[in-house]
Motif scaffolding. Structure first.
Motif, mmCIF file in Angstrom:
data_model
loop_
_atom_site.group_PDB
_atom_site.id
_atom_site.type_symbol
_atom_site.label_atom_id
_atom_site.label_comp_id
_atom_site.label_asym_id
_atom_site.label_seq_id
_atom_site.Cartn_x
_atom_site.Cartn_y
_atom_site.Cartn_z
ATOM 1 N N LYS A 296 3.673 7.759 10.993
ATOM 2 C CA LYS A 296 2.969 7.048 12.064
ATOM 3 C C LYS A 296 3.359 5.570 12.064
ATOM 4 C CE LYS A 296 -1.619 6.262 13.979
ATOM 5 N NZ LYS A 296 -3.051 6.548 13.831
ATOM 6 N N LYS A 297 3.385 4.976 10.894
ATOM 7 C CA LYS A 297 3.699 3.545 10.791
ATOM 8 C C LYS A 297 5.130 3.268 11.237
ATOM 9 C CE LYS A 297 3.036 -0.367 7.814
ATOM 10 N NZ LYS A 297 1.732 -0.935 7.698
ATOM 11 N N THR A 298 6.030 4.187 10.937
ATOM 12 C CA THR A 298 7.441 3.961 11.275
ATOM 13 C C THR A 298 7.808 4.468 12.674
ATOM 14 O OG1 THR A 298 8.075 6.029 10.195
ATOM 15 C CG2 THR A 298 8.181 3.997 8.869
ATOM 16 N N HIS A 299 6.887 5.106 13.377
ATOM 17 C CA HIS A 299 7.194 5.646 14.706
ATOM 18 C C HIS A 299 6.248 5.128 15.792
ATOM 19 C CE1 HIS A 299 9.579 8.304 12.216
ATOM 20 N NE2 HIS A 299 10.263 8.624 13.301
ATOM 21 N N THR A 300 5.566 4.049 15.520
ATOM 22 C CA THR A 300 4.723 3.408 16.540
ATOM 23 C C THR A 300 5.172 1.963 16.709
ATOM 24 O OG1 THR A 300 3.060 2.825 14.872
ATOM 25 C CG2 THR A 300 2.663 4.828 16.172
ATOM 26 N N LYS A 301 4.885 1.453 17.893
ATOM 27 C CA LYS A 301 5.202 0.056 18.189
ATOM 28 C C LYS A 301 4.100 -0.828 17.628
ATOM 29 C CE LYS A 301 7.216 1.571 22.563
ATOM 30 N NZ LYS A 301 7.095 1.502 24.021
ATOM 31 N N GLU B 84 0.833 -1.201 0.000
ATOM 32 C CA GLU B 84 0.000 0.000 0.000
ATOM 33 C C GLU B 84 0.870 1.254 0.000
ATOM 34 O OE1 GLU B 84 -1.817 0.953 3.982
ATOM 35 O OE2 GLU B 84 -1.291 -1.128 4.337
ATOM 36 N N ASN B 85 0.427 2.288 -0.681
ATOM 37 C CA ASN B 85 1.133 3.561 -0.691
ATOM 38 C C ASN B 85 0.571 4.428 0.418
ATOM 39 O OD1 ASN B 85 2.679 2.883 -2.897
ATOM 40 N ND2 ASN B 85 1.154 3.641 -4.353
ATOM 41 N N LEU B 86 1.457 4.941 1.246
ATOM 42 C CA LEU B 86 1.009 5.766 2.362
ATOM 43 C C LEU B 86 1.439 7.211 2.166
ATOM 44 C CD1 LEU B 86 1.886 3.498 5.423
ATOM 45 C CD2 LEU B 86 -0.330 3.810 4.344
ATOM 46 N N GLU B 87 0.603 8.108 2.616
ATOM 47 C CA GLU B 87 0.907 9.531 2.633
ATOM 48 C C GLU B 87 1.923 9.747 3.765
ATOM 49 O OE1 GLU B 87 0.417 13.490 4.148
ATOM 50 O OE2 GLU B 87 -0.628 11.844 5.119
ATOM 51 N N PHE B 88 2.704 10.855 3.699
ATOM 52 C CA PHE B 88 3.829 11.035 4.617
ATOM 53 C C PHE B 88 3.435 10.928 6.088
ATOM 54 C CE2 PHE B 88 6.645 13.799 7.151
ATOM 55 C CZ PHE B 88 7.794 13.034 7.044
ATOM 56 N N SER B 89 2.337 11.552 6.488
ATOM 57 C CA SER B 89 1.968 11.493 7.911
ATOM 58 C C SER B 89 1.648 10.058 8.339
ATOM 59 C CB SER B 89 0.788 12.418 8.208
ATOM 60 O OG SER B 89 -0.346 12.024 7.482
ATOM 61 N N GLU B 90 1.071 9.264 7.436
ATOM 62 C CA GLU B 90 0.779 7.869 7.754
ATOM 63 C C GLU B 90 2.070 7.040 7.763
ATOM 64 O OE1 GLU B 90 -2.151 6.836 8.964
ATOM 65 O OE2 GLU B 90 -2.574 8.981 8.812
ATOM 66 N N PHE B 91 2.975 7.361 6.834
ATOM 67 C CA PHE B 91 4.284 6.714 6.809
ATOM 68 C C PHE B 91 4.993 6.968 8.132
ATOM 69 C CE2 PHE B 91 8.854 7.396 6.040
ATOM 70 C CZ PHE B 91 9.242 6.129 5.617
ATOM 71 N N PRO C 295 6.646 10.065 23.140
ATOM 72 C CA PRO C 295 5.501 10.990 23.136
ATOM 73 C C PRO C 295 5.664 12.169 22.186
ATOM 74 C CG PRO C 295 6.117 10.433 25.387
ATOM 75 C CD PRO C 295 7.161 9.836 24.492
ATOM 76 N N ILE C 296 6.886 12.603 21.936
ATOM 77 C CA ILE C 296 7.096 13.730 21.018
ATOM 78 C C ILE C 296 6.674 13.359 19.602
ATOM 79 C CG2 ILE C 296 9.499 13.225 20.406
ATOM 80 C CD1 ILE C 296 8.166 16.710 21.160
ATOM 81 N N CYS C 297 6.737 12.073 19.274
ATOM 82 C CA CYS C 297 6.311 11.627 17.935
ATOM 83 C C CYS C 297 4.827 11.902 17.720
ATOM 84 C CB CYS C 297 6.602 10.136 17.756
ATOM 85 S SG CYS C 297 8.363 9.747 17.753
ATOM 86 N N ALA C 298 4.027 11.714 18.774
ATOM 87 C CA ALA C 298 2.587 11.994 18.668
ATOM 88 C C ALA C 298 2.357 13.473 18.404
ATOM 89 C CB ALA C 298 1.870 11.553 19.941
ATOM 90 N N VAL C 299 3.130 14.324 19.069
ATOM 91 C CA VAL C 299 3.006 15.773 18.875
ATOM 92 C C VAL C 299 3.382 16.148 17.444
ATOM 93 C CG1 VAL C 299 3.923 18.016 19.594
ATOM 94 C CG2 VAL C 299 3.425 16.268 21.308
ATOM 95 N N LYS C 300 4.466 15.584 16.954
ATOM 96 C CA LYS C 300 4.914 15.884 15.594
ATOM 97 C C LYS C 300 3.900 15.364 14.570
ATOM 98 C CE LYS C 300 9.807 16.169 16.690
ATOM 99 N NZ LYS C 300 11.160 15.647 16.466
ATOM 100 N N HIS C 301 3.332 14.199 14.834
ATOM 101 C CA HIS C 301 2.320 13.641 13.926
ATOM 102 C C HIS C 301 1.089 14.558 13.894
ATOM 103 C CE1 HIS C 301 -0.959 10.864 12.691
ATOM 104 N NE2 HIS C 301 -0.053 10.575 11.762
#
Length: 183
Positions: free
Chosen positions: A20-25, A11-18, A33-39
């Protein structure tokens, strides 16, 4: 920017989804937690850009949401390197921004013109309403005057009729009395 098919299951993901996928467990929790803020900032930027009509590239979104680094685009891992013109907004983006500002100014001008037209219409409608009220009051006053004059004429005619009947009755009595006296 999209995740390569072998990375994300085709699947092709848009940058914010990419991001999210690469910064979540695996349990969908953020690795930090800063990743959530940046997302959240990315989602906000995406919403703003879609409302303004100027689509941000993944590289521009990365710079605005994650920050800047020379020879490295944050959020992509070892992936792509910044484009040569990425340190300054592209000419196309500048043109879009200029066009957007021009359109916004035109819209604001049109909005002001419409508001002035609406205000003028409100004034005209208010003037017409006042004129109708005045005409209504004048008609009511005329009706009162007509009713008053009608009652005066009616009274006058009643008095005349009574006076006339009385004089006929009185004259008739005199004739009949006068007729009896002369005989």
């Amino acid at each position: 920017m999209t995740i390569q098919p072998e990375f994300n299951g085709s699947e092709n993901l848009e940058f914010s989804e990419f991001y999210k996928k690469t910064h979540t467990k695996k349990n969908k929790e953020w690795i930090d937690p800063i990743c959530a803020v940046k997302h959240s900032k990315m989602l906000s930027l995406r919403e703003e850009s879609s409302q303004s009509g100027v689509q941000l590239t993944s590289e521009e979104m990365s710079r605005q949401a994650l920050g800047k680094r020379k020879r490295y685009i944050l959020g992509f891992g070892d992936g792509p390197k910044p484009s040569s013109s990425s340190s300054t907004p592209s000419r196309v983006s500048q043109d879009h921004v200029g066009e957007l500002q021009k359109l916004k100014a035109e819209m604001e001008e049109m909005k002001m013109e419409r508001e002035m037209e609406r205000e003028e219409l409100r004034r005209q409608l208010e003037q017409e309403r006042r004129e109708r009220e005045e005409e209504k009051k004048e008609r009511e006053e005329e009706q009162k005057q007509i009713a008053h004059l009608t009652s005066l004429v009616t009274e006058f005619l009643k008095e005349k009729t009574q006076t006339h009947k009385s004089s006929i009755h009185h004259d008739g009595a005199m004739y009949s009395t006068g007729g009896t006296n002369t005989r």
